[in-house]
Design a protein around this motif. Structure first.
Motif, short mmCIF file in Angstrom:
data_model
loop_
_atom_site.label_atom_id
_atom_site.label_comp_id
_atom_site.label_asym_id
_atom_site.label_seq_id
_atom_site.Cartn_x
_atom_site.Cartn_y
_atom_site.Cartn_z
N UNK A 14 0.06 -36.59 -31.41
CA UNK A 14 1.14 -37.38 -31.96
C UNK A 14 2.38 -37.46 -30.81
N UNK A 15 2.53 -36.25 -30.38
CA UNK A 15 3.69 -36.22 -29.36
C UNK A 15 3.38 -37.07 -28.09
N UNK A 16 2.10 -36.73 -27.83
CA UNK A 16 1.60 -37.60 -26.41
C UNK A 16 1.72 -39.02 -26.80
N UNK A 17 1.54 -39.59 -27.91
CA UNK A 17 1.64 -40.98 -28.17
C UNK A 17 3.11 -41.32 -28.27
N UNK A 18 3.84 -40.47 -28.79
CA UNK A 18 5.28 -40.88 -28.79
C UNK A 18 5.77 -40.99 -27.51
N UNK A 19 5.43 -39.97 -26.37
CA UNK A 19 5.95 -39.97 -25.06
C UNK A 19 5.70 -41.28 -24.50
N UNK A 20 4.40 -41.82 -24.80
CA UNK A 20 4.13 -43.00 -23.95
C UNK A 20 4.83 -44.09 -24.90
N UNK A 21 4.83 -44.11 -25.87
CA UNK A 21 5.85 -45.25 -26.52
C UNK A 21 7.42 -45.35 -26.17
N UNK A 22 7.95 -44.14 -26.18
CA UNK A 22 9.31 -43.91 -25.75
C UNK A 22 9.34 -44.56 -24.16
N UNK A 23 8.43 -44.42 -23.52
CA UNK A 23 8.50 -44.55 -22.09
C UNK A 23 8.48 -46.33 -21.98
N UNK A 24 7.34 -46.72 -22.70
CA UNK A 24 7.29 -47.94 -22.85
C UNK A 24 8.70 -48.88 -23.35
N UNK A 25 9.31 -48.31 -24.22
CA UNK A 25 10.43 -48.83 -24.70
C UNK A 25 11.63 -49.05 -23.76
N UNK A 26 11.58 -47.82 -23.16
CA UNK A 26 12.52 -47.54 -21.95
C UNK A 26 12.24 -48.76 -20.63
N UNK A 27 11.11 -48.70 -20.44
CA UNK A 27 10.72 -49.75 -19.51
C UNK A 27 10.96 -51.06 -19.72
N UNK A 28 10.90 -51.63 -21.13
CA UNK A 28 11.07 -52.83 -21.67
C UNK A 28 12.66 -53.19 -21.62
#
Length: 891
Positions: A520-534
Motif C-alpha cells: 500500500x505504501x509503495x503504491x502511495x509513493x508512486x501516486x504521490x510522485x505522479x501527482x507531483x510530476x503532474x
C-alpha cells in the motif's frame, strides 16, 4: 610517503588554510553534534591530521593559525584580501574546537598578532633547516611554495582533504616552469585573486615564467621593463606598481620572534582520556577509532607489548576438575562466538582468575560430562563471573542451553556508569586505559598467549578473559567514587539477564498485514510522485536536492530557504515551512512522497527482520544513551510512529503469539512531570497531580487564573507545550515556533508560567548552578552525567550543556524508574510462577504477553510494581490496556 630520513622530521600545518578547506570540502549540514555544534571543519582537519601523522611519521609537529586579518600587509594595502567573503559563523565556532583537538593530542599551535600563519611557518622552516631538520609543510596556500628547497617539501591538498601533492623543488618547477624561490615572482606578475592582489592584465603563468627565465628574475624585469615587447609589455609597464607591491606583500617573513622554535616541537604522547572526553562531545566515534588504531597515546607508550596469560587448553574430560580446583574465585569470562536477533553460537569459552590462572574450552571437544560441568558452573549464582558487554555472550550461551547466574560485573556497563557520555566501551581500549597493557591481536605468534604446553594460540580469548576480571577490579573504586555502585549491582546487572530473555522471546508479527502495508505504501509513493510530476509538467528525481532546487527556486520561483554549500536547503523542515507560506500543491505531494517513503522503508525493514519463528527479536542497548535510557536496534522498535494513523497501523502488525491470550501495555502517565514535581517540591504542581484532575488543564487553570472547567483547548495546548518543554530548556523562540505565536507572546507566557510555579523556576536555576559547581547532574538513584562544557568559553557549547543539565536529572530519573519497574515485574512474575512475560520496553511503556487466565493478576502485578518503583511526593500513575495487537492494547 618517501623513504624516511634519519634526520628529525618537522611537520608544519597551516591551521586556518586547512580548516577552511575542510569546511568547504565536507557538507556542514551533515556534520553537527546533537547539541547543534557544527563539526565539518573539525572533522576534516582532524582526519587530515591523523593521516599525515600516520603516513609521514614526523618527529616534530606544530600548527600555525592566523589571528585576524589585521596584519602588516593590510596596513600597507587596505584592499588586501578585501574580496574574501565574511567568515561563516559555522566555521568560526569550530576554530576553538580544532585547537582543543590539538591540545588533547599535545600538538603545539601558535598565532601572532599582526602576522599570518604563513610567516610563522616560514620562520620555523628556516630555523629547522639551520638545525639540520627535514620539514614538511601541509597547507592549501600556494605562497608557501617559495619555501620549498632540498630540505622543505610542501604537501598541497588536491581534492578536498584526502589527496596531497608532494611539492618538491622538481615538482614546483615542472608545474610553474621556475624554481620555488621564483614562484612569488610569478604570483606578483599574474596576481592572486584570493588575496585581492591584481596582476598584469593579459599575463598568465606561462608568459610570466618566460619573462622570468628570459631576464633572470623579477628584479631584472623591473630594471629592464622597457625591453619587454608587445601589448603584454605595455600592460606590464602600465601596472608595474601593482607588480612591485604584490612581490613585497607575498614575500613571507622568515625571522619572526616566536615563543618556541623547532626543537620545542617534538611530538608528545597524548592523553587517551582527554581525547575520549573531547571526541565524545564532538561525536567523532569513527574518527576516534582511526586515531587509536593509527597513533600511540600516552597510555600506550607506558604499556607492556601485550597482556600475557599463563593458561591451559582443557582436554576432554578435565573440565569439572579444573572448575573444582579454582574454588569460589571470581572468573573473567570471554565467549568466542556470534550473536544477534536473540540467539547466537558459542565456539569457545576462556576463563581466568584475577591472579591469571586461566583455561580455554573448545566447545567442539567437550564430552557430555564436560558440558554438564560448564552448565553447572555457569548456572551457579555463588560462582562470580565477570563478562565484558555480557548480554550478547549470554544469548549465545543460552542458545546452547547454558544459563548464566552470578554475573558480578559487566565491565562495559561499569565503564559506562563512570563515563556515560563516551561513545564506545571497547575492551581493548579500556584495557590500555586502566590496566596499561594491550590486548594481543589475533596474529600473536610467540608474543601472545603462552600455555603450559608452550604453544601459542591465535585466538586471544584468554587475554580478554583476564582483562575483564582485572578491569572489574580496577573500575570498582572509580564506580564507587562516581556514585554508581548501587546502580550497577541493583539495576544495570539484573537488567542484563532480563533484556537477554526479552530478546530471545521477541514479539510476534502479522507478516501478511506488514506485506499489505508495504504494498500500500509503495503504491502511495508512486501516486504521490505522479501527482507531483503532474503539477510541474515533468518527471524529476524527487530525492535529488539539486533537481528540487531548480524546480522550487527557478521554475516555481519560491522564496529562498537557508543557503548551504550545495545551494538552498530542501530538507523536511524547510519544505514544510515553504508549504505553510505558499500552500503550493507540488510541495503538498512532495511532502507526502517523503512521508510514505519513510513508512515504506520502516515496514520493509521490519519484514526483513522477521525470524523463522514468526517473531522480531530486537536488540536492546544499555550503554548508548548518556541519560540511562534504553535504545533499540535491528530493528528499532522504539521508533515506530505512534501519533499518525499510518504509524498506528504499523503497530497493528505486532500481535499476541501462539499460546498466549493477548498483549498488555503498561505506560507511565506524565512520568517526567511527576519527577519534576518531586524534584522541585512546587506546591501547586504537587497539588495538580494529587487532585486526580486532568494535569494539563489543572496547571492551565492556575497559570491563566480560571476554573478548570473554563480552560479552553487552546489554553490547555499552550500549557501542555510548556509543561513538557520549559523544564528541559525550551526557549521563548522554540515555544513560539511550537505554538505558532510571536516570541514576545511566548516570553510573556513563560513569565506567567514561572510566576505561578516558582518552585520549578527555582529548581531549574539551582540544578544548573549545582551542576556547574560539581561538574555533574544526578538522578533520583544517583546516576551521574558529567557536563564539562558548563564552564566552556564557547557560548553555544555552554548553553547546550545547560540544557542538558536541565534535562538529564529528569529524563535520567524516568529511565531509572522504568528499569526498576522492569526488574520488579520480572522478579514478581517468577515469584508467583506466572507464564506471562515482558516483550518490549519503549521509553515509559512496557509491552507484555499475557498467558491464558493471567490478565487480571498480571495487571495488578504490573500496576503494583510500576507504581512502587520510587517513593515520590506525587503518585506514579500507570495506564494499562490489553488487546490482540500492540495498537489495540494501547487504546
Amino acid at each position: 610517503m618517501t623513504e624516511k630520513s634519519s634526520r628529525p622530521r618537522l611537520l608544519l600545518l597551516d591551521g586556518h588554510s586547512l580548516a577552511y578547506r575542510a569546511f568547504f570540502a565536507l557538507p556542514v549540514d551533515n556534520f553537527s553534534t546533537s547539541t547543534g555544534q557544527h563539526t565539518n571543519a573539525v572533522y576534516g582537519f582532524t582526519s587530515m591530521l591523523i593521516n599525515v601523522l600516520r603516513d609521514e611519521e614526523p618527529t616534530h609537529v606544530a600548527v600555525a593559525f592566523d589571528l585576524s586579518r589585521q596584519t602588516f600587509r593590510l596596513e600597507e594595502y587596505s584592499e588586501y584580501k578585501a574580496k574574501r567573503a565574511k567568515t561563516p559563523d559555522e566555521f568560526r565556532s569550530q576554530l576553538p574546537l580544532i585547537q582543543e583537538v590539538l591540545d588533547a593530542l599535545r600538538i603545539k599551535h601558535l598565532s601572532l598578532e599582526g602576522f599570518e600563519a604563513d610567516d610563522i611557518i616560514a620562520t620555523w622552516s628556516t630555523q629547522a633547516r639551520e638545525a639540520g631538520m627535514e620539514t614538511l609543510i601541509l597547507t592549501g596556500d600556494r605562497d608557501s611554495l617559495q619555501l620549498v628547497n632540498d630540505d622543505v617539501t610542501v604537501l598541497y591538498p588536491m581534492r578536498g582533504v584526502s589527496e596531497l601533492a608532494r611539492m618538491t623543488p622538481e615538482a614546483v618547477e615542472t608545474k610553474y616552469f621556475v624554481p620555488p624561490h621564483r614562484y612569488p615572482e610569478i604570483a606578483a606578475l599574474v596576481g592572486e585573486d584570493s588575496d585581492n592582489l591584481p596582476g598584469v592584465p593579459g599575463v598568465g603563468p606561462k608568459t610570466a615564467a618566460k619573462w622570468i627565465n628570459q631576464f633572470d628574475g623579477l628584479d631584472n624585469i623591473i630594471a629592464r621593463v622597457d625591453e619587454v615587447k608587445g601589448k603584454a609589455g605595455e600592460s606590464l609597464r602600465a601596472h608595474l606598481g601593482d607588480v612591485i607591491r604584490n612581490r613585497r606583500l607575498n614575500a613571507l617573513l622568515r625571522d619572526l620572534t616566536l615563543d618556541f622554535g623547532p626543537a620545542d616541537l617534538a611530538r608528545q604522547p597524548w592523553d587517551r582520556q582527554e581525547v575520549h572526553t573531547l571526541f565524545d562531545g564532538l561525536e567523532f566515534r569513527v574518527l576516534r577509532d582511526r586515531l587509536f588504531e593509527s597513533l600511540d597515546s600516552e597510555e600506550e607508550t607506558a604499556t607492556e607489548p601485550s597482556m600475557k596469560v599463563e593458561g591451559t587448553v582443557l582436554e576432554p574430560g578435565t573440565v569439572a576438575a579444573w572448575f573444582a580446583e579454582t574454588g569460589s574465585a571470581a572468573l573473567g569470562v570471554h565467549v568466542s562466538g556470534t550473536w544477534r536477533a536473540g540467539t547466537g553460537e558459542v565456539e569457545g569459552i576462556a576463563v581466568s582468575t584475577l591472579e591469571g590462572r586461566a583455561a580455554y574450552l573448545d566447545t567442539q571437544t567437550l564430552t557430555p560430562e564436560d558440558d554438564a560441568a560448564v552448565a553447572a558452573w555457569l548456572a551457579d549464582p555463588a560462582r562470580a563471573k565477570v563478562i565484558h558487554d555480557a548480554k550478547g555472550p549470554i544469548l549465545a550461551l543460552a542458545a546452547r542451553g547454558w544459563e548464566v547466574e552470578g554475573l558480578s560485573s559487566d565491565t562495559a556497563l561499569a565503564a559506562y556508569l563512570v563515563r556515560p557520555d563516551q561513545r564506545t566501551y571497547d575492551l581493548a581500549d579500556l584495557t590500555v586505559r586502566y590496566l596499561k597493557r594491550e590486548l594481543p591481536t589475533e596474529d600473536v605468534g610467540d608474543q601472545g598467549l603462552l600455555f603450559d604446553t608452550g604453544e601459542a594460540v591465535v585466538e586471544p580469548a584468554l587475554a580478554r578473559a583476564q582483562a575483564s576480571v582485572e578491569l572489574a577490579a580496577a573500575l570498582a573504586d572509580e564506580i564507587e567514587s562516581h556514585g554508581g555502585t548501587r546502580l550497577l549491582s541493583d539495576v544495570e546487572l539484573p537488567l542484563v539477564d532480563i533484556l537477554a530473555r526479552m530478546e530471545r522471546t521477541g514479539i510476534a508479527v502479522d507478516q501478511e498485514h506488514l506485506q499489505a502495508l508495504a504494498d500500500e505504501f509503495d503504491s502511495e509513493v508512486r501516486a504521490a510522485a505522479a501527482a507531483a510530476y503532474e503539477v510541474i509538467g515533468k518527471e524529476i528525481n524527487l530525492g535529488s536536492p539539486k533537481q528540487l532546487q531548480v524546480v522550487l527556486f527557478e521554475d516555481l520561483g519560491m522564496p529562498k530557504t537557508k543557503k548551504t554549500k550545495t545551494g538552498y536547503t530542501t530538507d523536511a523542515d524547510a519544505l514544510a515551512s515553504l508549504y505553510e507560506k505558499t500552500e503550493h500543491p507540488f510541495l503538498l505531494h512532495l511532502l507526502r512522497h517523503r512521508d510514505v517513503i519513510k513508512l515504506r522503508q520502516t515496514v520493509e525493514g521490519l519484514l526483513k527482520t522477521v525470524q523463522p519463528d514468526g517473531r522480531i527479536h530486537t536488540t536492546f542497548n544499555q550503554i548508548i544513551a548518556a541519560t540511562g535510557r534504553l535504545s533499540s536496534t535491528d530493528p528499532n522498535l522504539q521508533n515506530i510512529p505512534v501519533r499518525t494513523a499510518e504509524g498506528r497501523r504499523i503497530r497493528e502488525a505486532f500481535v499476541v503469539g501462539e499460546g498466549f491470550e493477548s498483549l498488555m501495555t503498561a505506560d507511565y502517565s506524565q512520568i517526567e512531570m511527576r519527577i519534576m514535581a518531586h524534584a522541585s517540591g512546587d506546591d501547586l504542581l504537587v497539588e495538580a497531580f494529587r487532585s486526580g484532575q486532568d494535569f494539563h488543564a489543572s496547571t492551565a487553570s492556575k497559570v491563566f487564573g480560571v476554573d478548570a472547567e473554563a480552560v479552553t483547548p487552546e489554553m490547555r495546548a499552550k500549557i501542555k507545550a510548556m509543561n513538557y518543554g520549559l523544564a528541559y530548556g525550551l526557549s521563548a523562540f522554540g515555544l513560539s515556533g511550537q505554538l505558532k505565536i510571536s516570541p514576545g507572546e511566548a516570553s510573556k507566557l513563560m513569565d506567567e508560567y514561572f510566576e505561578t510555579f516558582g518552585g520549578i523556576r527555582d529548581y531549574l536555576q539551582g540544578v544548573v548552578e549545582e551542576a556547574r559547581r560539581t561538574g555533574y547532574t544526578e538522578t533520583v538513584m544517583g546516576r551521574r552525567r558529567y557536563l564539562p562544557d558548563l564552564t566552556s568559553d564557547n557560548r553555544q557549547r555552554r548553553e547546550m550543556a545547560e540544557r542538558m543539565a536541565l534535562n538529564a536529572p529528569i529524563q535520567g530519573s524516568a529511565a531509572d524508574l522504568v528499569k526498576v519497574a522492569m526488574i520488579g515485574v520480572d522478579a514478581e512474575l517468577a515469584e508467583q510462577g506466572m507464564k506471562s512475560r515482558v516483550l518490549l520496553q519503549v521509553h515509559d511503556e512496557l509491552v507484555l504477553e499475557v498467558a491464558p487466565g493471567e490478565r487480571e493478576a498480571l495487571e495488578a502485578l504490573v500496576r503494583a510494581q510500576m507504581g512502587s518503583a520510587a517513593d515520590l511526593l506525587v503518585p506514579l500513575d500507570v495506564s494499562v490496556g490489553t488487546g490482540h495487537s500492540w495498537h489495540e492494547a494501547a487504546h
